[in-house]
Write a protein that holds these residues in place. Structure first.
Motif, PDB file in Angstrom:
ATOM      1  N   VAL A 281     -22.319 -35.820 -40.929  1.00 15.39           N
ATOM      2  CA  VAL A 281     -23.453 -35.007 -40.465  1.00 15.39           C
ATOM      3  C   VAL A 281     -23.660 -33.862 -41.466  1.00 15.39           C
ATOM      4  O   VAL A 281     -23.444 -32.693 -41.148  1.00 15.39           O
ATOM      5  CB  VAL A 281     -23.189 -34.444 -39.045  1.00 15.39           C
ATOM      6  CG1 VAL A 281     -24.459 -33.872 -38.453  1.00 15.39           C
ATOM      7  CG2 VAL A 281     -22.614 -35.505 -38.121  1.00 15.39           C
ATOM      8  N   PRO A 282     -24.098 -34.195 -42.697  1.00 14.58           N
ATOM      9  CA  PRO A 282     -24.174 -33.187 -43.757  1.00 14.58           C
ATOM     10  C   PRO A 282     -25.181 -32.066 -43.496  1.00 14.58           C
ATOM     11  O   PRO A 282     -25.010 -30.959 -44.000  1.00 14.58           O
ATOM     12  CB  PRO A 282     -24.573 -33.996 -44.998  1.00 14.58           C
ATOM     13  CG  PRO A 282     -25.239 -35.222 -44.465  1.00 14.58           C
ATOM     14  CD  PRO A 282     -24.561 -35.506 -43.148  1.00 14.58           C
ATOM     15  N   ASN A 283     -26.211 -32.319 -42.704  1.00 13.65           N
ATOM     16  CA  ASN A 283     -27.232 -31.297 -42.438  1.00 13.65           C
ATOM     17  C   ASN A 283     -27.115 -30.712 -41.038  1.00 13.65           C
ATOM     18  O   ASN A 283     -28.082 -30.179 -40.501  1.00 13.65           O
ATOM     19  CB  ASN A 283     -28.633 -31.886 -42.656  1.00 13.65           C
ATOM     20  CG  ASN A 283     -28.815 -32.383 -44.070  1.00 13.65           C
ATOM     21  OD1 ASN A 283     -28.412 -31.720 -45.022  1.00 13.65           O
ATOM     22  ND2 ASN A 283     -29.376 -33.564 -44.219  1.00 13.65           N
ATOM     23  N   GLY A 284     -25.936 -30.817 -40.461  1.00  7.32           N
ATOM     24  CA  GLY A 284     -25.731 -30.328 -39.105  1.00  7.32           C
ATOM     25  C   GLY A 284     -25.822 -28.814 -39.002  1.00  7.32           C
ATOM     26  O   GLY A 284     -25.344 -28.088 -39.874  1.00  7.32           O
ATOM     27  N   LYS A 285     -26.470 -28.352 -37.949  1.00  8.79           N
ATOM     28  CA  LYS A 285     -26.554 -26.912 -37.669  1.00  8.79           C
ATOM     29  C   LYS A 285     -25.209 -26.479 -37.085  1.00  8.79           C
ATOM     30  O   LYS A 285     -24.714 -27.079 -36.133  1.00  8.79           O
ATOM     31  CB  LYS A 285     -27.690 -26.657 -36.674  1.00  8.79           C
ATOM     32  CG  LYS A 285     -27.868 -25.201 -36.317  1.00  8.79           C
ATOM     33  CD  LYS A 285     -29.043 -24.995 -35.376  1.00  8.79           C
ATOM     34  CE  LYS A 285     -29.112 -23.533 -34.976  1.00  8.79           C
ATOM     35  NZ  LYS A 285     -30.267 -23.235 -34.167  1.00  8.79           N
ATOM     36  N   PRO A 286     -24.607 -25.417 -37.629  1.00 13.60           N
ATOM     37  CA  PRO A 286     -23.271 -25.015 -37.170  1.00 13.60           C
ATOM     38  C   PRO A 286     -23.290 -24.174 -35.886  1.00 13.60           C
ATOM     39  O   PRO A 286     -24.146 -23.311 -35.705  1.00 13.60           O
ATOM     40  CB  PRO A 286     -22.748 -24.180 -38.344  1.00 13.60           C
ATOM     41  CG  PRO A 286     -23.984 -23.591 -38.958  1.00 13.60           C
ATOM     42  CD  PRO A 286     -25.080 -24.612 -38.756  1.00 13.60           C
TER      43      PRO A 286
END
Length: 172
Positions: free
Chosen positions: A75-80
């Motif tokens: 999930v490289p573009n996941g919102k933290p």
């Protein structure tokens, strides 16, 4: 009537209930209760913290509709986010933040995928219930957001909390 686009205000912390085992030494003595645990989400990008009781069963607004994968790299573009399990207890002086344990998760709404370690989430909730403080691994921005949230919820509870919580959340 609530408008569709409006954000629903979430409820606050779980209320401390009277001890159902008061006065007798029977069943349930020494058992942990979920009554005093609240899941607090830290939206790092949005600079806000909020309680979402749905997280108790992995059904929070953040988690709904997301398939969680085993590695962050998937999930490289996941919102933290941080999910912080906050346990409230009472001492003679009053209620305080007794256990605070944070675990990370990321969510990519666009692809409906996210990352979280379910064992970590379960273990951190358990640690919080057992009055442990586990927040030193959080980033400074998130520590500030959580500190502000806990103080604004109850300055009195913050002041009565263990020094370890204050020290571990302090930012240099």
């Amino acid at each position: 009537m609530e408008q569709e686009g409006k954000k629903k205000k979430s409820i606050g912390f779980n209320i401390i209930k009277n001890d159902p085992t008061d006065g007798h030494g029977g069943f349930g003595i020494g058992a942990l209760s979920l009554d005093n645990v609240s899941p607090v989400f830290i939206d790092i990008d949005g600079c806000e913290a909020f309680v979402d009781i749905g997280a108790m069963h992995a059904r929070s607004a953040v988690e709904k509709g997301i398939k969680f994968l085993k590695t962050k790299e998937e999930v490289p573009n996941g919102k933290p986010y941080w999910l912080v399990w906050v346990t409230i207890d009472r001492k003679a002086e009053g209620p305080y933040y007794a256990g605070v344990a944070a675990c990370e998760l990321t969510v990519d709404r666009e692809i409906r995928r996210g990352y979280k370690s379910l064992p970590e989430h379960v273990n951190r909730m358990d640690k919080s219930m057992k009055r442990h403080i586990i927040v030193e691994h959080m980033d400074d921005k998130s520590k500030k957001i959580l500190t502000k949230f806990l103080k604004e919820h109850s300055d009195e509870m913050w002041n009565l909390s263990e020094q370890k919580l204050k020290d571990d959340l302090s930012v240099s």
